[in-house]
Design an enzyme around this catalytic site. Structure first.
Site, PDB file in Angstrom:
ATOM      1  N   GLY A  16     118.094  43.121  87.707  1.00 50.30           N
ATOM      2  CA  GLY A  16     119.252  43.387  87.965  1.00 50.30           C
ATOM      3  C   GLY A  16     120.018  43.075  89.478  1.00 50.30           C
ATOM      4  N   GLU A  38     122.828  32.861  84.879  1.00 57.20           N
ATOM      5  CA  GLU A  38     121.826  32.294  85.942  1.00 57.20           C
ATOM      6  C   GLU A  38     122.518  31.291  86.727  1.00 57.20           C
ATOM      7  OE1 GLU A  38     117.712  32.300  84.921  1.00 57.20           O
ATOM      8  OE2 GLU A  38     118.098  33.825  83.250  1.00 57.20           O
ATOM      9  N   GLU A  98     126.596  42.488  90.066  1.00 60.15           N
ATOM     10  CA  GLU A  98     127.451  43.557  90.202  1.00 60.15           C
ATOM     11  C   GLU A  98     128.808  43.504  89.714  1.00 60.15           C
ATOM     12  OE1 GLU A  98     126.735  45.306  94.091  1.00 60.15           O
ATOM     13  OE2 GLU A  98     124.638  45.404  93.837  1.00 60.15           O
ATOM     14  N   THR A 113     126.642  29.516  87.304  1.00 61.55           N
ATOM     15  CA  THR A 113     127.702  29.162  86.468  1.00 61.55           C
ATOM     16  C   THR A 113     127.407  27.703  86.635  1.00 61.55           C
ATOM     17  OG1 THR A 113     129.242  28.970  88.299  1.00 61.55           O
ATOM     18  CG2 THR A 113     129.187  31.006  86.866  1.00 61.55           C
TER      19      THR A 113
HETATM   20  C1  LIG Z   1     125.379  37.891  78.426  1.00 61.35           C
HETATM   21  C2  LIG Z   1     125.191  38.024  79.899  1.00 61.35           C
HETATM   22  C3  LIG Z   1     123.921  38.093  80.367  1.00 61.35           C
HETATM   23  C4  LIG Z   1     123.700  38.280  81.630  1.00 61.35           C
HETATM   24  N1  LIG Z   1     122.549  38.995  82.034  1.00 61.35           N
HETATM   25  C5  LIG Z   1     122.123  38.991  83.472  1.00 61.35           C
HETATM   26  C6  LIG Z   1     120.836  39.696  83.771  1.00 61.35           C
HETATM   27  O1  LIG Z   1     119.979  39.817  83.166  1.00 61.35           O
HETATM   28  N2  LIG Z   1     120.849  39.846  85.169  1.00 61.35           N
HETATM   29  C7  LIG Z   1     121.784  39.939  86.232  1.00 61.35           C
HETATM   30  O2  LIG Z   1     121.517  39.971  87.376  1.00 61.35           O
HETATM   31  N3  LIG Z   1     122.940  38.995  85.651  1.00 61.35           N
HETATM   32  C8  LIG Z   1     123.122  38.711  84.473  1.00 61.35           C
HETATM   33  N4  LIG Z   1     124.359  38.123  83.957  1.00 61.35           N
HETATM   34  C9  LIG Z   1     125.339  37.730  84.751  1.00 61.35           C
HETATM   35  C10 LIG Z   1     125.636  36.370  85.134  1.00 61.35           C
HETATM   36  O3  LIG Z   1     124.442  35.540  85.724  1.00 61.35           O
HETATM   37  C11 LIG Z   1     126.870  36.552  85.824  1.00 61.35           C
HETATM   38  O4  LIG Z   1     128.011  36.504  85.055  1.00 61.35           O
HETATM   39  C12 LIG Z   1     127.163  34.863  86.625  1.00 61.35           C
HETATM   40  O5  LIG Z   1     126.222  34.519  87.567  1.00 61.35           O
HETATM   41  C13 LIG Z   1     128.441  34.691  87.022  1.00 61.35           C
HETATM   42  O6  LIG Z   1     128.857  35.657  88.016  1.00 61.35           O
HETATM   43  P1  LIG Z   1     130.472  36.407  87.674  1.00 61.35           P
HETATM   44  O7  LIG Z   1     130.376  36.953  86.319  1.00 61.35           O
HETATM   45  O8  LIG Z   1     130.593  37.513  88.610  1.00 61.35           O
HETATM   46  O9  LIG Z   1     131.495  35.367  88.064  1.00 61.35           O
HETATM   47  P2  LIG Z   1     132.176  34.901  89.285  1.00 61.35           P
HETATM   48  O10 LIG Z   1     130.933  34.568  90.293  1.00 61.35           O
HETATM   49  O11 LIG Z   1     133.163  35.913  89.718  1.00 61.35           O
HETATM   50  O12 LIG Z   1     132.771  33.662  89.392  1.00 61.35           O
HETATM   51  C14 LIG Z   1     134.042  33.408  88.461  1.00 61.35           C
HETATM   52  C15 LIG Z   1     134.199  31.938  88.196  1.00 61.35           C
HETATM   53  O13 LIG Z   1     134.545  31.536  89.763  1.00 61.35           O
HETATM   54  C16 LIG Z   1     133.586  30.286  90.117  1.00 61.35           C
HETATM   55  N5  LIG Z   1     133.402  30.398  91.404  1.00 61.35           N
HETATM   56  C17 LIG Z   1     133.029  31.454  92.232  1.00 61.35           C
HETATM   57  N6  LIG Z   1     132.571  31.176  93.094  1.00 61.35           N
HETATM   58  C18 LIG Z   1     132.928  29.571  93.366  1.00 61.35           C
HETATM   59  C19 LIG Z   1     133.030  28.847  94.487  1.00 61.35           C
HETATM   60  N7  LIG Z   1     132.526  29.024  95.708  1.00 61.35           N
HETATM   61  N8  LIG Z   1     133.346  27.603  94.171  1.00 61.35           N
HETATM   62  C20 LIG Z   1     133.779  27.255  93.091  1.00 61.35           C
HETATM   63  N9  LIG Z   1     134.040  28.066  91.901  1.00 61.35           N
HETATM   64  C21 LIG Z   1     133.512  29.185  92.021  1.00 61.35           C
HETATM   65  C22 LIG Z   1     132.532  30.596  89.178  1.00 61.35           C
HETATM   66  O14 LIG Z   1     131.773  29.540  88.886  1.00 61.35           O
HETATM   67  C23 LIG Z   1     133.116  31.087  87.877  1.00 61.35           C
HETATM   68  O15 LIG Z   1     133.816  30.147  87.047  1.00 61.35           O
HETATM   69  C24 LIG Z   1     124.436  38.135  82.758  1.00 61.35           C
HETATM   70  C25 LIG Z   1     126.099  37.718  82.130  1.00 61.35           C
HETATM   71  C26 LIG Z   1     126.387  37.607  80.740  1.00 61.35           C
HETATM   72  C27 LIG Z   1     127.576  37.410  80.410  1.00 61.35           C
END
Ligand SMILES: Cc1cc2nc3c(=O)[nH]c(=O)nc-3n(C[C@H](O)[C@H](O)[C@H](O)COP(=O)(O)OP(=O)(O)OC[C@H]3O[C@@H](n4cnc5c(N)ncnc54)[C@H](O)[C@@H]3O)c2cc1C
Length: 388
Positions: free
Chosen positions: A126, A371, A129, A373
């Site tokens: 986890g 893991e 958030e 983007t």
């Molecule tokens: C089905 C699923 C399973 C998952 N499993 C897990 C899990 O087991 N454990 C866990 O901890 N998480 C898990 N996740 C979470 C996942 O790792 C995150 O969704 C991912 O890391 C992106 O974070 P976010 O969704 O908050 O997007 P954000 O960080 O809000 O990003 C939104 C967009 O902005 C872009 N962005 C952000 N910052 C920048 C920057 N500085 N420069 C350019 N672009 C930027 C991102 O690339 C993205 O396109 C899971 C997600 C899904 C959908």
């Protein structure tokens, strides 16, 4: 630097075993679980019996004594048929059990790893958030010691999108939490193991997802969740470095998964193109379709070479972080492209959920997000280029 990516006889035997399992056991059943958004307990139990959840761990902890390459080979072969079971394995091992193996004490390893290795219990990680994913340093979940040094941890906060966190067999969730502040005010992040069912931990119903519908993804809320001091993994304040290491490795596994999906799209398209006729001949006899298949094969091949190279660096104890980021960036792009092309080759049938390529199309997109983007991978690669 090793550039020989041929498999040893042991690795090849494992790959074949998982290939047969995916073909004979997963493929016939998984579509129905996916449609019902149901976790496939029987399949996961069988994966446990095969030892897949213990692949990279020593036998003394109930593991198979293999390595990270073995895990990635299994993940690739599963994803060739279905991504929900592949992510269940990836998250259970690479995110769930690995932090305990890498950072746990001997006592913590002996206590938690055997059940995770056998697949009787699933581990989850986890980190994400509601208000922070890519920027995981912005963690808001807190853990404070009740009664000072040696006291219980009391955890409050919310975690989003946590894989494997709400199944009937979920054993534990390793969470990142702010446990203090550095002199400059920045957060000290630590990782703490929370057993499933701990009072104050609420598991939300599963999300309605675009894909990975036979896998388990939940939001978790922590209200005064109390665990003993001994549940801290590694040193207090090292949580940020720990999850970066776990994610670096995990990217190789996600790249292997993306390669499997890309290969699965090719497998399905090859057989469909050979049997579907239009204008009096198989569609595969048209050069435009042949070229699509050739491009799909080339993409899967280069994605495979990339993740195997990153894995061999990891095994050799060399730096692998940039190669892992490149492999993940490339393989996830390949997966999305191959899924689009496979659907195109299947015509209208490709839009029907009963065809595996429809499932692959829905499952591909998350590979560019989870893991780290694709933007985050580019940031890591660019940072390395500047530092070199
Ligand atoms: C089905 C699923 C399973 C998952 N499993 C897990 C899990 O087991 N454990 C866990 O901890 N998480 C898990 N996740 C979470 C996942 O790792 C995150 O969704 C991912 O890391 C992106 O974070 P976010 O969704 O908050 O997007 P954000 O960080 O809000 O990003 C939104 C967009 O902005 C872009 N962005 C952000 N910052 C920048 C920057 N500085 N420069 C350019 N672009 C930027 C991102 O690339 C993205 O396109 C899971 C997600 C899904 C959908």
């Amino acid at each position: 630097m090793s550039l020989d990516h041929r498999l040893t006889p042991e690795h090849e035997e494992l790959r074949r075993t998982v290939e047969a399992f995916a073909h004979d056991v997963v493929a016939p059943k998984i579509g129905e679980f996916y449609e019902r958004h149901e976790f496939p307990y029987d399949i996961v139990r069988e994966m446990g019996r095969m030892g897949l959840f213990g692949l990279p761990f020593p036998e003394e902890y109930g593991g198979m004594g293999g390595d990270y390459l073995a895990l990635c080979l299994a993940i690739e072969e599963l994803a060739r048929v279905d991504s929900s079971v592949a992510i269940t394995l990836e998250a259970g091992v690479s995110l769930g059990a690995m932090p305990i193996f890498r950072f746990g004490t001997e006592e913590q390893r002996r206590r938690w790893l055997p059940a995770l290795c056998s697949g009787e219990a699933l581990g989850a990680f986890g980190l994400t958030e509601p208000d922070c994913g890519s920027d995981a340093g912005g963690t808001r979940t807190t853990a404070v010691r009740d009664g000072g040094d040696g006291g219980d941890w009391v955890i409050n906060g919310t975690k989003s999108f946590i894989t494997n966190s709400g199944t009937d067999i979920t054993g534990l969730i390793t969470v990142t939490a702010v446990t203090g502040r550095k002199p400059d005010g920045s957060p000290l992040i630590s990782t703490i193991v929370v057993p499933a069912g701990t009072p104050g931990l609420t598991v939300a119903p599963g999300y309605s997802k675009v894909g990975w519908n036979a896998s388990d993804t939940r939001e978790l809320s922590f209200v005064d969740v109390r665990v003993p001091a001994s549940h801290l993994l590694g040193e207090e304040g090292r949580g940020y470095a720990q999850f970066l290491r776990i994610l670096d490795e995990g990217r190789i596994a996600i790249a292997a998964m993306a390669t499997g999906l890309a290969q699965g799209c090719l497998d399905e398209s090859l057989s469909y193109a050979a049997t579907r006729t239009a204008f009096g001949r198989p569609i595969g006899d048209n050069q435009v379709i042949e070229f699509k298949l050739a491009d799909m094969a080339t993409r899967a091949y280069t994605a495979r070479i990339a993740w195997r190279d990153a894995a061999s660096r990891l095994l050799a104890g060399e730096s692998f972080k940039t190669e892992a980021a490149m492999a993940k960036l490339h393989a996830s792009d390949v997966a999305v492209t191959n899924a689009r092309e496979a659907t195109q080759i299947h015509g209208g049938y490709g839009f029907m959920n009963e065809y595996p390529v429809a499932r692959m199309w829905r499952d591909a997109k998350i590979l560019e997000i989870g893991e780290g983007t694709s933007e985050v991978q580019r940031m890591l690669i660019a940072r390395h280029l500047k530092a070199a």
